[in-house]
Motif scaffolding. Structure first.
Motif, PDB file in Angstrom:
ATOM      1  N   ASP A  43       0.894  -1.260   0.000  1.00  0.00           N
ATOM      2  CA  ASP A  43      -0.043  -0.054  -0.060  1.00  0.00           C
ATOM      3  C   ASP A  43       0.995   1.420   0.047  1.00  0.00           C
ATOM      4  OD1 ASP A  43      -2.689  -1.153   0.144  1.00  0.00           O
ATOM      5  OD2 ASP A  43      -2.160  -1.649   2.012  1.00  0.00           O
ATOM      6  N   SER A  44       0.253   2.132  -0.853  1.00  0.00           N
ATOM      7  CA  SER A  44       1.083   3.813  -0.685  1.00  0.00           C
ATOM      8  C   SER A  44      -0.061   4.637  -0.431  1.00  0.00           C
ATOM      9  CB  SER A  44       1.442   3.887  -2.207  1.00  0.00           C
ATOM     10  OG  SER A  44       0.536   4.172  -3.034  1.00  0.00           O
ATOM     11  N   LEU A  45       0.295   5.828  -0.174  1.00  0.00           N
ATOM     12  CA  LEU A  45      -0.430   7.108   0.141  1.00  0.00           C
ATOM     13  C   LEU A  45      -1.488   6.937  -1.384  1.00  0.00           C
ATOM     14  CD1 LEU A  45       1.644   9.477   1.801  1.00  0.00           C
ATOM     15  CD2 LEU A  45      -0.229   8.346   2.939  1.00  0.00           C
ATOM     16  N   ARG A  46      -0.996   7.081  -2.602  1.00  0.00           N
ATOM     17  CA  ARG A  46      -1.860   7.291  -3.623  1.00  0.00           C
ATOM     18  C   ARG A  46      -3.141   6.042  -3.656  1.00  0.00           C
ATOM     19  NH1 ARG A  46       0.838   8.004  -9.390  1.00  0.00           N
ATOM     20  NH2 ARG A  46       1.517   9.746  -8.450  1.00  0.00           N
ATOM     21  N   SER A  47      -2.529   4.956  -3.589  1.00  0.00           N
ATOM     22  CA  SER A  47      -3.728   3.914  -3.634  1.00  0.00           C
ATOM     23  C   SER A  47      -4.565   3.777  -2.461  1.00  0.00           C
ATOM     24  CB  SER A  47      -2.920   2.393  -3.405  1.00  0.00           C
ATOM     25  OG  SER A  47      -2.263   2.369  -2.178  1.00  0.00           O
ATOM     26  N   LEU A  48      -4.194   4.289  -0.873  1.00  0.00           N
ATOM     27  CA  LEU A  48      -5.124   4.351  -0.004  1.00  0.00           C
ATOM     28  C   LEU A  48      -6.093   5.618  -0.019  1.00  0.00           C
ATOM     29  CD1 LEU A  48      -2.679   3.625   2.962  1.00  0.00           C
ATOM     30  CD2 LEU A  48      -4.558   2.170   1.918  1.00  0.00           C
ATOM     31  N   SER A  49      -5.500   6.606  -0.736  1.00  0.00           N
ATOM     32  CA  SER A  49      -6.194   7.947  -0.878  1.00  0.00           C
ATOM     33  C   SER A  49      -7.542   7.638  -1.735  1.00  0.00           C
ATOM     34  CB  SER A  49      -5.666   9.028  -1.565  1.00  0.00           C
ATOM     35  OG  SER A  49      -5.378   8.783  -2.927  1.00  0.00           O
ATOM     36  N   ARG A  50      -7.532   6.724  -2.513  1.00  0.00           N
ATOM     37  CA  ARG A  50      -9.054   6.134  -3.564  1.00  0.00           C
ATOM     38  C   ARG A  50     -10.123   5.957  -2.673  1.00  0.00           C
ATOM     39  NH1 ARG A  50      -4.873   3.163  -6.422  1.00  0.00           N
ATOM     40  NH2 ARG A  50      -4.095   4.481  -8.083  1.00  0.00           N
ATOM     41  N   ASP A  51      -9.621   5.200  -1.326  1.00  0.00           N
ATOM     42  CA  ASP A  51     -10.647   4.496  -0.666  1.00  0.00           C
ATOM     43  C   ASP A  51     -10.815   5.089   0.517  1.00  0.00           C
ATOM     44  OD1 ASP A  51     -11.390   2.516  -2.665  1.00  0.00           O
ATOM     45  OD2 ASP A  51      -9.678   1.479  -2.049  1.00  0.00           O
ATOM     46  N   SER A  52     -10.134   6.477   0.560  1.00  0.00           N
ATOM     47  CA  SER A  52     -10.513   7.299   1.995  1.00  0.00           C
ATOM     48  C   SER A  52     -12.095   7.474   2.441  1.00  0.00           C
ATOM     49  CB  SER A  52      -9.724   8.739   1.851  1.00  0.00           C
ATOM     50  OG  SER A  52     -10.028   9.537   3.084  1.00  0.00           O
ATOM     51  N   LYS A  53     -12.100   7.314   3.752  1.00  0.00           N
ATOM     52  CA  LYS A  53     -13.353   7.582   4.451  1.00  0.00           C
ATOM     53  C   LYS A  53     -13.680   8.739   4.974  1.00  0.00           C
ATOM     54  CE  LYS A  53     -13.770   2.621   5.149  1.00  0.00           C
ATOM     55  NZ  LYS A  53     -14.001   1.734   6.312  1.00  0.00           N
ATOM     56  N   LEU A  54     -12.512   9.535   5.060  1.00  0.00           N
ATOM     57  CA  LEU A  54     -12.354  11.009   5.677  1.00  0.00           C
ATOM     58  C   LEU A  54     -12.168  12.046   4.524  1.00  0.00           C
ATOM     59  CD1 LEU A  54      -9.742  10.101   8.370  1.00  0.00           C
ATOM     60  CD2 LEU A  54     -12.080  10.476   8.900  1.00  0.00           C
ATOM     61  N   PRO A  55     -12.713  13.337   4.965  1.00  0.00           N
ATOM     62  CA  PRO A  55     -12.559  14.474   4.257  1.00  0.00           C
ATOM     63  C   PRO A  55     -10.826  14.641   3.854  1.00  0.00           C
ATOM     64  CG  PRO A  55     -13.956  14.979   5.856  1.00  0.00           C
ATOM     65  CD  PRO A  55     -13.400  13.598   6.190  1.00  0.00           C
ATOM     66  N   ARG A  56     -10.647  14.658   2.665  1.00  0.00           N
ATOM     67  CA  ARG A  56      -9.211  14.769   2.341  1.00  0.00           C
ATOM     68  C   ARG A  56      -8.317  15.582   3.423  1.00  0.00           C
ATOM     69  NH1 ARG A  56      -6.321  12.735  -1.288  1.00  0.00           N
ATOM     70  NH2 ARG A  56      -4.356  13.666  -2.080  1.00  0.00           N
ATOM     71  N   LEU A  57      -8.516  16.717   3.738  1.00  0.00           N
ATOM     72  CA  LEU A  57      -7.797  17.524   4.778  1.00  0.00           C
ATOM     73  C   LEU A  57      -7.325  16.743   5.874  1.00  0.00           C
ATOM     74  CD1 LEU A  57      -6.140  20.063   5.177  1.00  0.00           C
ATOM     75  CD2 LEU A  57      -8.379  21.086   5.967  1.00  0.00           C
ATOM     76  N   GLU A  58      -8.613  16.197   6.510  1.00  0.00           N
ATOM     77  CA  GLU A  58      -8.236  15.168   7.648  1.00  0.00           C
ATOM     78  C   GLU A  58      -7.553  14.159   7.434  1.00  0.00           C
ATOM     79  OE1 GLU A  58     -12.096  14.339   9.512  1.00  0.00           O
ATOM     80  OE2 GLU A  58     -12.447  16.395  10.081  1.00  0.00           O
ATOM     81  N   TRP A  59      -7.670  13.588   6.227  1.00  0.00           N
ATOM     82  CA  TRP A  59      -6.829  12.345   5.779  1.00  0.00           C
ATOM     83  C   TRP A  59      -5.409  12.588   5.577  1.00  0.00           C
ATOM     84  CZ3 TRP A  59      -3.919  10.822   1.642  1.00  0.00           C
ATOM     85  CH2 TRP A  59      -3.784   9.445   1.377  1.00  0.00           C
ATOM     86  N   GLN A  60      -5.273  13.804   5.274  1.00  0.00           N
ATOM     87  CA  GLN A  60      -3.653  14.321   4.992  1.00  0.00           C
ATOM     88  C   GLN A  60      -3.242  14.559   6.542  1.00  0.00           C
ATOM     89  OE1 GLN A  60      -4.070  17.503   2.148  1.00  0.00           O
ATOM     90  NE2 GLN A  60      -3.493  16.313   0.525  1.00  0.00           N
ATOM     91  N   MET A  61      -3.860  15.315   7.218  1.00  0.00           N
ATOM     92  CA  MET A  61      -3.519  15.716   8.592  1.00  0.00           C
ATOM     93  C   MET A  61      -3.061  14.493   9.312  1.00  0.00           C
ATOM     94  SD  MET A  61      -6.015  18.834   9.499  1.00  0.00           S
ATOM     95  CE  MET A  61      -5.152  19.137  11.028  1.00  0.00           C
ATOM     96  N   LEU A  62      -3.808  13.462   9.245  1.00  0.00           N
ATOM     97  CA  LEU A  62      -3.606  12.179   9.979  1.00  0.00           C
ATOM     98  C   LEU A  62      -2.417  11.509   9.305  1.00  0.00           C
ATOM     99  CD1 LEU A  62      -6.940  10.661  10.919  1.00  0.00           C
ATOM    100  CD2 LEU A  62      -5.890  12.072  12.390  1.00  0.00           C
ATOM    101  N   TRP A  63      -2.133  11.394   8.251  1.00  0.00           N
ATOM    102  CA  TRP A  63      -0.876  10.826   7.782  1.00  0.00           C
ATOM    103  C   TRP A  63       0.015  11.825   8.052  1.00  0.00           C
ATOM    104  CZ3 TRP A  63       0.403   6.277   6.808  1.00  0.00           C
ATOM    105  CH2 TRP A  63      -0.767   5.275   6.551  1.00  0.00           C
ATOM    106  N   GLN A  64       0.173  13.074   7.992  1.00  0.00           N
ATOM    107  CA  GLN A  64       1.281  13.762   8.281  1.00  0.00           C
ATOM    108  C   GLN A  64       1.608  13.715   9.999  1.00  0.00           C
ATOM    109  OE1 GLN A  64      -0.670  17.825   6.371  1.00  0.00           O
ATOM    110  NE2 GLN A  64       1.198  18.209   7.447  1.00  0.00           N
ATOM    111  N   HIS A  65       0.735  13.213  10.728  1.00  0.00           N
ATOM    112  CA  HIS A  65       0.994  13.168  12.152  1.00  0.00           C
ATOM    113  C   HIS A  65       1.417  11.550  12.366  1.00  0.00           C
ATOM    114  CE1 HIS A  65       0.422  12.847  16.465  1.00  0.00           C
ATOM    115  NE2 HIS A  65      -0.479  11.615  16.411  1.00  0.00           N
ATOM    116  N   VAL A  66       1.069  10.643  11.589  1.00  0.00           N
ATOM    117  CA  VAL A  66       1.807   9.401  11.743  1.00  0.00           C
ATOM    118  C   VAL A  66       3.094   9.259  11.178  1.00  0.00           C
ATOM    119  CG1 VAL A  66       1.362   6.759  10.663  1.00  0.00           C
ATOM    120  CG2 VAL A  66      -0.650   8.003  11.542  1.00  0.00           C
TER     121      VAL A  66
END
Length: 271
Positions: free
Chosen positions: A2-25
């Protein structure tokens, strides 16, 4: 893998929140996410993100998931032990700082400091001030002390309920507080981030004025001549707070609106 690009397609969160969580992780800036969106992700990173995503989808506040919240231009650490600093509380700090202008070495007291956002912000903006902050909860005090250390603010923290924490400290030029002011049964307690915040920091379990009464009626002996008291309160409490201040001997009463036009901070001058 898995990569960020592949996971982004099935994201259940708003994109900004998705990005913020990945930045944190991953502990990386947003630009890194974009430049490395095809990099394979480690299993432990995937597991950590999955946990955070599930908690967010269940309603957990982003501030608690990230462990921080911006306030007055500073990043404050937060945990479920403390309220999440909110923009409307910046009005309390700004009003207090306006009052302190021109005072050489003012003494300031913050009652019920929580994360320390109010006390630390005042100390950073007015380094000549002596700032004390109290809280009854040791876990909240630990968060506040950590914020003061990390941000380089000179604040003395005392444990205790309102003025009971003070010993040998008097003559404050300014007392500020954002106490629990939501009435028991108020529907706001069942909405949004509030559902996850410490209930004792939100409501007095009564009419929402218990803490405000204690702070206002107890303030006189602790204030210097012409000292000020400023409190944050609920959207419909300004008139009641002004009446409490008047009964306690305060003059020059004023209520100030937040950015939404709602009277949010009320204060007065003692003696």
């Amino acid at each position: 893998m898995d990569s960020l690009r592949s996971l982004s397609r099935d994201s259940k969160l708003p994109r900004l929140e998705w990005q913020m969580l990945w930045q944190h992780v991953l502990q990386v800036p947003r630009a890194w996410l974009i430049a490395h969106d095809t990099d394979p992700l480690a299993p432990e990173a995937l597991a950590r993100f999955s946990d955070l995503q599930a908690r967010r989808l269940a309603g957990a506040p982003m501030a608690y998931l990230l462990g921080r919240r911006e306030f007055m231009g500073h990043d404050f650490e937060v945990s479920p032990a403390v309220l999440i600093p909110r923009p409307e509380t910046e009005l309390l700090v700004e009003t207090g700082l306006d009052y302190l202008k021109g005072r050489a070495a003012p003494r300031v007291l913050d009652l019920g400091t929580g994360s320390g956002a109010i006390a630390v912000s005042i100390a950073l903006a007015c380094p000549a001030a002596t700032v004390l902050a109290t809280d009854l909860d040791p876990d909240a005090l630990a968060v506040a002390q950590a914020n003061a250390r990390r941000l380089g603010a000179r604040v003395e923290f005392l444990r205790g309920n309102w003025y009971h924490a003070l010993s040998g400290h008097k003559g404050f030029d300014l007392i500020v507080s954002n106490p629990p002011y939501i009435a028991a049964g108020d529907f706001h307690l069942q909405e949004g981030d509030v559902r996850f915040e410490p209930i004792a920091a939100l409501t007095d379990g009564s009419d929402g004025l218990t803490a405000l009464r204690a702070i206002i009626h107890g303030a006189g002996p602790w204030l210097a001549p012409q000292g000020a008291l400023l409190v944050e309160h609920g959207w419909d409490q300004a008139q009641a707070v002004r009446q409490l201040l008047r009964q306690a001997g305060f003059k020059q009463l004023a209520s100030l609106p937040d950015l939404a036009g709602i009277d949010r901070v009320t204060g007065g001058i003692y003696n």
